[in-house]
Design a protein around this motif. Structure first.
Motif, mmCIF file in Angstrom:
data_model
loop_
_atom_site.group_PDB
_atom_site.id
_atom_site.type_symbol
_atom_site.label_atom_id
_atom_site.label_comp_id
_atom_site.label_asym_id
_atom_site.label_seq_id
_atom_site.Cartn_x
_atom_site.Cartn_y
_atom_site.Cartn_z
ATOM 1 N N PHE A 1 62.418 22.092 33.597
ATOM 2 C CA PHE A 1 63.308 20.940 33.430
ATOM 3 C C PHE A 1 64.703 21.415 33.009
ATOM 4 O O PHE A 1 65.711 20.933 33.528
ATOM 5 C CB PHE A 1 62.731 19.983 32.380
ATOM 6 N N MET A 2 64.767 22.366 32.090
ATOM 7 C CA MET A 2 66.059 22.927 31.686
ATOM 8 C C MET A 2 66.711 23.673 32.839
ATOM 9 O O MET A 2 67.906 23.571 33.078
ATOM 10 C CB MET A 2 65.857 23.871 30.495
ATOM 11 N N ALA A 3 65.890 24.431 33.576
ATOM 12 C CA ALA A 3 66.419 25.208 34.700
ATOM 13 C C ALA A 3 66.984 24.299 35.781
ATOM 14 O O ALA A 3 67.940 24.659 36.471
ATOM 15 C CB ALA A 3 65.320 26.098 35.278
ATOM 16 N N LEU A 4 66.396 23.121 35.912
ATOM 17 C CA LEU A 4 66.830 22.187 36.951
ATOM 18 C C LEU A 4 68.309 21.847 36.814
ATOM 19 O O LEU A 4 69.019 21.695 37.814
ATOM 20 C CB LEU A 4 65.980 20.916 36.852
ATOM 21 N N PHE A 5 68.808 21.760 35.585
ATOM 22 C CA PHE A 5 70.204 21.396 35.360
ATOM 23 C C PHE A 5 71.130 22.612 35.327
ATOM 24 O O PHE A 5 72.288 22.519 35.718
ATOM 25 C CB PHE A 5 70.329 20.611 34.046
ATOM 26 N N LEU A 6 70.615 23.733 34.864
ATOM 27 C CA LEU A 6 71.463 24.910 34.714
ATOM 28 C C LEU A 6 71.493 25.800 35.951
ATOM 29 O O LEU A 6 72.452 26.538 36.164
ATOM 30 C CB LEU A 6 70.996 25.735 33.510
ATOM 31 N N LEU A 7 70.456 25.727 36.783
ATOM 32 C CA LEU A 7 70.357 26.622 37.932
ATOM 33 C C LEU A 7 71.504 26.460 38.921
ATOM 34 O O LEU A 7 72.126 27.455 39.321
ATOM 35 C CB LEU A 7 69.012 26.421 38.631
ATOM 36 N N GLN B 1 61.883 31.441 36.380
ATOM 37 C CA GLN B 1 62.193 30.551 37.499
ATOM 38 C C GLN B 1 63.632 30.732 37.973
ATOM 39 O O GLN B 1 63.905 30.791 39.176
ATOM 40 C CB GLN B 1 61.955 29.091 37.099
ATOM 41 N N VAL B 2 64.571 30.815 37.043
ATOM 42 C CA VAL B 2 65.983 30.919 37.411
ATOM 43 C C VAL B 2 66.300 32.284 38.015
ATOM 44 O O VAL B 2 67.204 32.415 38.846
ATOM 45 C CB VAL B 2 66.868 30.643 36.176
ATOM 46 N N CYS B 3 65.553 33.311 37.645
ATOM 47 C CA CYS B 3 65.843 34.678 38.085
ATOM 48 C C CYS B 3 65.734 34.837 39.598
ATOM 49 O O CYS B 3 66.370 35.721 40.189
ATOM 50 C CB CYS B 3 64.902 35.652 37.382
ATOM 51 N N TYR B 4 64.945 33.979 40.253
ATOM 52 C CA TYR B 4 64.778 34.122 41.699
ATOM 53 C C TYR B 4 66.067 33.836 42.473
ATOM 54 O O TYR B 4 66.297 34.408 43.538
ATOM 55 C CB TYR B 4 63.678 33.178 42.211
ATOM 56 N N THR B 5 66.915 32.951 41.949
ATOM 57 C CA THR B 5 68.109 32.555 42.695
ATOM 58 C C THR B 5 69.090 33.698 42.921
ATOM 59 O O THR B 5 69.517 33.929 44.056
ATOM 60 C CB THR B 5 68.800 31.369 41.998
ATOM 61 N N PRO B 6 69.507 34.460 41.900
ATOM 62 C CA PRO B 6 70.384 35.602 42.191
ATOM 63 C C PRO B 6 69.714 36.669 43.049
ATOM 64 O O PRO B 6 70.392 37.366 43.812
ATOM 65 C CB PRO B 6 70.737 36.139 40.797
ATOM 66 N N ASP C 1 66.556 26.147 45.319
ATOM 67 C CA ASP C 1 65.649 26.561 44.254
ATOM 68 C C ASP C 1 65.415 25.446 43.248
ATOM 69 O O ASP C 1 64.363 25.398 42.595
ATOM 70 C CB ASP C 1 66.199 27.787 43.537
ATOM 71 N N SER C 2 66.395 24.555 43.097
ATOM 72 C CA SER C 2 66.206 23.443 42.167
ATOM 73 C C SER C 2 65.060 22.549 42.634
ATOM 74 O O SER C 2 64.369 21.939 41.801
ATOM 75 C CB SER C 2 67.488 22.630 42.031
#
Length: 523
Positions: A60-66, A137-142, A477-478
């Motif tokens: 949920f946090m990653a959804l906004f920051l990603l 979860q966020v690490c996959y994007t970069p 990714d979101s």
């Protein structure tokens, strides 16, 4: 690797495998931790709904920051590249959480004189789980942006994301195997002090090695060395002055800086991520947080504004892909998150709340290990299919490949609702691996293709150049991360209402069935 990075080098299987070691390590932690953490949270005293809430907080946090991080990585001016500083920062978060998780009881005991023991222990455990989930979860994007940046042809896209999917599957195989082993009766278990500490120490060691290898060898040229198209995408959102006729970037202090497009070349000295000699806390922090508002009267909210604008102006082709990816990922994510709990309670008739050593508690623990073995089979099939998925996409097309994976998943979960034999359930779980390979490959090859033909797929967008590759990958990714929020929270609530963990499989089937229709709408 030579003094010049050519296409043949960047897209060689050896290079892609080495760079995707961080993919393997991240998936290793995700798979192992999140097949082990739901039972761990239940045993610590969380209810089904409480456990699902904790599991949903990280994504949920990653959804906004990603999306913000994806946009800022497109514009990152660090001399270490655009993507690697973000990978390093998020990897440190994973390492920290893996270090704290097996020591939560010791930390709780230390602070017991100052805080209520049970409440403090639950809060600390939840915080560690949320940190691990968020960073992994966020690490996959970069990582995906790093692979997508140099792609120019369909063959290059298929190979890059095929290896990405393969390494994710291999990481999952290793992760589920680590969980399925009873470490208590091994030499490592004796050395580290039990099942839990052995598990997390192995994850910590393997992830740290994979992180160091990938970031050392990854080719990630600084923004000024990127190809002209990437520079244009990364700077469209800024007002771009010109200096002597050349495009200029805005630095953090607002001054213009001339950019001179350069070919993708790198000396052997520029290639490695020389951690010991070059990197410093100041350099990393300045590159990561150059877009975070500072403590001054004029606060810059441009990254958040740009993210919201990117969502609002998402072209129709990408909206369709985003919705399909959300539904398919919800189906697969829910299955992977709760299959071990389903095996422990529904198939083995165990109880996570029972006393340690009791027959029903031992049955539950055996079900957890057997469920991890089923997910291991799932990951093996995913890895094998990943080896051939590039050729399958070339032959069948991306949409048909997508449909094939999700149709098999839907059929397997439907049969699982009515057949509860252990062996048969494990065989059906293995078939769901085809879907896992498709959702980690096909959406990203499609999006990379959209960027190579923006005049075709983004023709309904008022400003196609405003959609940078990193930003769009972050938006895609979101959808994957939102799927974890939905599956973590909604599936848990439904199970608490129905009083049966079989509802996990029913929810996965329903999402899989809906996804088959949505995939057909993709261009």
């Amino acid at each position: 690797m030579g003094s010049i990075m050519t296409d043949s080098t960047i897209f060689s299987y050896r290079y892609l495998a080495v760079v995707n070691m961080i993919t393997l390590g991240t998936e290793l932690c995700s798979s192992a931790a999140f097949s082990y953490l739901p039972p761990l949270l239940l045993e610590a005293g969380f209810s089904e709904s409480g456990m699902s809430t904790v599991m949903a907080m990280g994504p949920f946090m990653a959804l906004f920051l990603l999306p913000v991080m994806g946009t800022s990585s497109d514009r990152c001016q660090s001399r270490f590249g655009r993507r690697r500083p973000y990978i390093a920062f998020l990897s440190i978060g994973i390492i920290l959480s893996l270090t704290l998780l097996p020591n939560t009881k010791a930390i709780t005991a230390y602070f017991t004189p100052y805080f209520p023991e049970k409440q403090f222990g639950l809060v600390l455990l939840a915080a560690c789980v949320i940190l691990l989930d968020f960073c992994s979860q966020v690490c996959y994007t970069p990582i995906e942006s790093l692979l997508s940046d140099p792609c120019k042809t369909e063959t290059q896209r298929n190979r890059s994301f095929g290896i990405f999917s393969l390494m994710m599957s291999l990481g999952a195989c290793l992760g589920y195997w680590v969980v399925s082993v009873d470490w208590n009766n091994t030499l490592l278990g004796y050395y580290f002090g039990g099942q839990e500490r052995t598990l997390f120490n192995l994850l910590l060691i393997l992830f740290t090695l994979s992180f160091l290898i990938s970031t050392y060898f990854a080719y990630d040229p600084p923004l000024l060395d990127a190809v002209p198209k990437d520079i244009a995408e990364a700077t469209t959102a800024n007002a771009r002055p010109t200096v002597n006729g050349n495009a200029a970037l805005k630095t953090a202090n607002g001054k213009a800086m001339t950019t001179v497009p350069m070919p993708i070349l790198a000396t052997s000295k520029a290639l490695p991520f020389r951690i010991a000699s070059k990197i410093s806390v100041k350099n990393v922090c300045s590159s990561l947080f150059s877009y975070i508002p500072t403590c001054s009267p004029k606060i810059d909210f441009s990254p958040i504004v740009d993210t919201l604008e990117g969502i609002r102006t998402m072209p129709k082709a990408m909206k369709t892909l985003w919705i399909a990816h959300l539904t398919t990922s919800t189906a697969v994510m829910g299955f992977r998150l709760y299959f071990t709990d389903y095996m422990g309670e529904s198939i083995f008739s165990g109880n996570p709340d029972a006393l340690d050593g009791s027959p029903v508690k031992r049955a539950y623990e055996e079900g957890i290990r057997m469920g991890s073995f089923g997910l291991l089979l799932h990951s093996i099939i995913s890895a094998v299919f990943s080896l051939a998925i590039g050729a399958v996409i070339t032959t069948w097309g991306a949409v048909r490949t997508y449909i094939f994976g999700m149709a098999l998943f839907t059929l397997a979960t439907f049969i699982m609702l009515f057949m509860d034999g252990i062996v048969f359930t494990l065989l059906l779980a293995s078939l769901t691996g085809f879907a896992n390979a498709t959702i980690t490959t096909v959406p990203y090859t499609l999006l990379t293709g959209y960027h190579q033909k923006k005049e075709l797929y983004y023709q309904d967008s008022n400003d196609a150049d405003a959609h940078g590759k990193g930003a769009d990958l972050a938006l895609l990714d979101s959808a994957y991360i939102l799927s974890e929020v939905i599956s973590s929270f909604a599936f848990g609530v439904i199970v608490e209402i129905t009083k049966t963990t079989g509802a996990y499989i029913a929810c996965s089937f329903a999402c899989g069935l809906a996804s088959c229709f949505l995939v057909l709408r993709i261009k």
